[in-house]
Design a protein around this motif. Structure first.
Motif, PDB file in Angstrom:
ATOM      1  N   LEU A 141       0.914  -1.102  -0.095  1.00  0.00           N
ATOM      2  CA  LEU A 141       0.075  -0.039   0.069  1.00  0.00           C
ATOM      3  C   LEU A 141       0.836   1.289   0.029  1.00  0.00           C
ATOM      4  O   LEU A 141       1.876   1.211   0.839  1.00  0.00           O
ATOM      5  CB  LEU A 141      -0.991   0.040   1.302  1.00  0.00           C
ATOM      6  N   ASP A 142       0.473   2.143  -0.775  1.00  0.00           N
ATOM      7  CA  ASP A 142       1.179   3.409  -0.891  1.00  0.00           C
ATOM      8  C   ASP A 142       0.666   4.221   0.344  1.00  0.00           C
ATOM      9  O   ASP A 142      -0.642   4.959   0.161  1.00  0.00           O
ATOM     10  CB  ASP A 142       0.868   4.211  -2.032  1.00  0.00           C
ATOM     11  N   ILE A 143       1.224   4.516   1.374  1.00  0.00           N
ATOM     12  CA  ILE A 143       0.677   4.980   2.453  1.00  0.00           C
ATOM     13  C   ILE A 143       0.438   6.598   2.692  1.00  0.00           C
ATOM     14  O   ILE A 143      -0.533   7.049   2.857  1.00  0.00           O
ATOM     15  CB  ILE A 143       1.770   4.607   4.005  1.00  0.00           C
ATOM     16  N   THR A 144       1.549   6.922   1.953  1.00  0.00           N
ATOM     17  CA  THR A 144       1.040   8.537   1.685  1.00  0.00           C
ATOM     18  C   THR A 144       0.060   9.078   0.780  1.00  0.00           C
ATOM     19  O   THR A 144      -0.871   9.948   1.335  1.00  0.00           O
ATOM     20  CB  THR A 144       2.569   9.311   1.001  1.00  0.00           C
TER      21      THR A 144
ATOM     22  N   THR B  82      -2.610   7.249   0.305  1.00  0.00           N
ATOM     23  CA  THR B  82      -3.941   6.772   1.291  1.00  0.00           C
ATOM     24  C   THR B  82      -4.099   7.437   2.022  1.00  0.00           C
ATOM     25  O   THR B  82      -5.188   8.317   2.438  1.00  0.00           O
ATOM     26  CB  THR B  82      -3.369   5.359   1.931  1.00  0.00           C
ATOM     27  N   LYS B  83      -3.088   8.244   2.896  1.00  0.00           N
ATOM     28  CA  LYS B  83      -3.324   9.253   3.910  1.00  0.00           C
ATOM     29  C   LYS B  83      -3.839  10.446   3.236  1.00  0.00           C
ATOM     30  O   LYS B  83      -4.631  11.184   3.822  1.00  0.00           O
ATOM     31  CB  LYS B  83      -2.258   9.724   4.659  1.00  0.00           C
TER      32      LYS B  83
ATOM     33  N   VAL C  72     -11.516  -2.583   3.441  1.00  0.00           N
ATOM     34  CA  VAL C  72     -10.283  -1.817   3.585  1.00  0.00           C
ATOM     35  C   VAL C  72     -10.099  -0.982   4.819  1.00  0.00           C
ATOM     36  O   VAL C  72      -9.011  -0.957   5.329  1.00  0.00           O
ATOM     37  CB  VAL C  72     -10.703  -0.570   2.402  1.00  0.00           C
ATOM     38  N   GLN C  73     -11.175  -0.821   5.320  1.00  0.00           N
ATOM     39  CA  GLN C  73     -11.031  -0.298   7.185  1.00  0.00           C
ATOM     40  C   GLN C  73     -10.457  -1.320   7.625  1.00  0.00           C
ATOM     41  O   GLN C  73      -9.493  -1.137   8.600  1.00  0.00           O
ATOM     42  CB  GLN C  73     -12.451  -0.220   7.727  1.00  0.00           C
TER      43      GLN C  73
ATOM     44  N   GLY D  11      -2.507   0.569  10.924  1.00  0.00           N
ATOM     45  CA  GLY D  11      -2.537   1.679  11.965  1.00  0.00           C
ATOM     46  C   GLY D  11      -2.884   2.993  11.356  1.00  0.00           C
ATOM     47  O   GLY D  11      -2.832   4.100  11.675  1.00  0.00           O
ATOM     48  N   LEU D  12      -3.553   2.972  10.170  1.00  0.00           N
ATOM     49  CA  LEU D  12      -4.145   4.104   9.262  1.00  0.00           C
ATOM     50  C   LEU D  12      -5.556   4.548   9.777  1.00  0.00           C
ATOM     51  O   LEU D  12      -6.239   5.528   9.487  1.00  0.00           O
ATOM     52  CB  LEU D  12      -3.821   3.966   8.037  1.00  0.00           C
ATOM     53  N   TRP D  13      -6.389   3.616  10.228  1.00  0.00           N
ATOM     54  CA  TRP D  13      -7.743   3.558  10.730  1.00  0.00           C
ATOM     55  C   TRP D  13      -8.122   3.107  11.959  1.00  0.00           C
ATOM     56  O   TRP D  13      -7.747   2.048  12.446  1.00  0.00           O
ATOM     57  CB  TRP D  13      -8.514   2.931   9.527  1.00  0.00           C
ATOM     58  N   GLU D  14      -8.598   4.164  12.726  1.00  0.00           N
ATOM     59  CA  GLU D  14      -9.102   3.710  14.296  1.00  0.00           C
ATOM     60  C   GLU D  14     -10.278   2.886  14.280  1.00  0.00           C
ATOM     61  O   GLU D  14     -11.240   3.225  13.414  1.00  0.00           O
ATOM     62  CB  GLU D  14      -9.036   5.156  14.887  1.00  0.00           C
TER      63      GLU D  14
END
Length: 137
Positions: free
Chosen positions: A78-81, A83-84, A97-98, A105-108
């Motif tokens: 996954l391309d984290i930048t 995605t953010k 995807v959640q 650690g990108l979704w709570e």
């Protein structure tokens, strides 16, 4: 324009493989996406042996030596930048995807858990008797 981050299936029958894509909410699952963020392979993969892989390991409970069994993993790229960025702009991830974003650690929160839902996933049971009594009177 509602934008979603969701999975788009790429593979043939009985061998799933997904792209994690950004697409409009009303577009079809396999239509052309706005952007591809990464890939997800849900089939557990066994890591390849290397020169540093041990042949035997000690069992922590019994203390005996046993054959080494590597842990299987599900491959996520996954391309984290990006995605953010899309999450910051307001793109809504699907439930699948959640779960993936939660692992990274990108979704709570838990996937699929909405406000007012408990552990059962069928709605809140808080004050259930009082609510029914109020409806009857």
């Amino acid at each position: 324009m509602v934008v979603k981050i969701r999975l788009a299936r790429l593979s043939k029958r009985h061998s799933p493989f997904y792209n994690i894509v950004v697409a409009q909410a009303r577009s079809a699952r396999d239509s052309k996406p706005m952007e591809v963020l990464g890939t997800f392979n849900p089939v557990p993969q066994t890591p390849l042996a290397s020169a540093h892989t041990p042949e035997k390991v000690q069992n922590p409970t019994t203390g005996e030596m046993e054959d080494y069994k590597p842990r299987k993993y599900k491959d996520i790229k996954l391309d984290i930048t990006r995605t953010k960025y899309w999450l910051g702009v307001g793109a809504q991830p699907s439930e699948g995807v959640q779960g993936i974003l939660g692992l990274l650690g990108l979704w709570e929160g838990r996937p699929g858990l909405r406000e007012g839902q408990g552990m059962g996933g069928r709605g809140a049971k808080v004050g259930g008797k009082e609510t029914r009594a109020q409806k009857d009177t």
